[in-house]
Enzyme design. Sequence first.
Site, PDB file in Angstrom:
ATOM      1  N   GLY A  16       0.788  -1.226   0.000  1.00 48.72           N
ATOM      2  CA  GLY A  16       0.000   0.000   0.000  1.00 48.72           C
ATOM      3  C   GLY A  16       0.817   1.271   0.000  1.00 48.72           C
ATOM      4  O   GLY A  16       0.253   2.363   0.124  1.00 48.72           O
ATOM      5  N   GLN A  17       2.132   1.151  -0.144  1.00 50.84           N
ATOM      6  CA  GLN A  17       2.947   2.379  -0.172  1.00 50.84           C
ATOM      7  C   GLN A  17       2.733   3.104  -1.493  1.00 50.84           C
ATOM      8  O   GLN A  17       2.896   2.519  -2.574  1.00 50.84           O
ATOM      9  CB  GLN A  17       4.430   2.054   0.021  1.00 50.84           C
TER      10      GLN A  17
ATOM     11  N   HIS B 206       7.369   7.182   5.561  1.00 55.55           N
ATOM     12  CA  HIS B 206       6.451   7.858   6.478  1.00 55.55           C
ATOM     13  C   HIS B 206       5.749   6.829   7.328  1.00 55.55           C
ATOM     14  O   HIS B 206       5.313   5.793   6.834  1.00 55.55           O
ATOM     15  CB  HIS B 206       5.425   8.709   5.713  1.00 55.55           C
TER      16      HIS B 206
END
Length: 120
Positions: free
Chosen positions: A99-100, A106
């Site tokens: 899901g990056q 971050h």
Amino acid sequence: MTVETPGPAQPCLFCKIVAGDIPTTVVAESENAVAFNDIDPKAPVHALVVPRDHHVNVTELAAADPDLLAELVDLGSRVAGQLADGQFRLIFNNGTRAGQSVFHVHGHVLAGTDLGWTPA
Ligand code: 5GP
Ligand code: ZN
């Protein structure tokens, strides 16, 4: 094993946010990291903790500068203490399949409610 990241480096969105070139709501800062509100919050508190320097993902950051990773965790804890009751979930999506979507590392700091768990 290396984590797949798309394409050569584009002008980095979070480098621009850290530099103040894109407006955002900063909620906390430390010497080497910044916490700002996610533009699409998934919880009452949803901040992103990012290093000021560009690192691609948490695996690369942990190898390059473990103290900076610890600083991100500490900053996330501080955000949760300031904006909620101090309890929080800290998520690093590592690679596109996880899901990056922004390839400046971050941590998602989620807090302020009883969190469910539907990761996939
Ligand atoms: P990822 O999917 O890479 O784990 O998380 C990227 C996060 O960045 C998403 O939660 C998304 O909402 C957030 N985001 C994307 N663009 C912006 C932006 O321009 N400003 C802010 N504050 N957050 C953003
Ligand atoms: Zn960057």
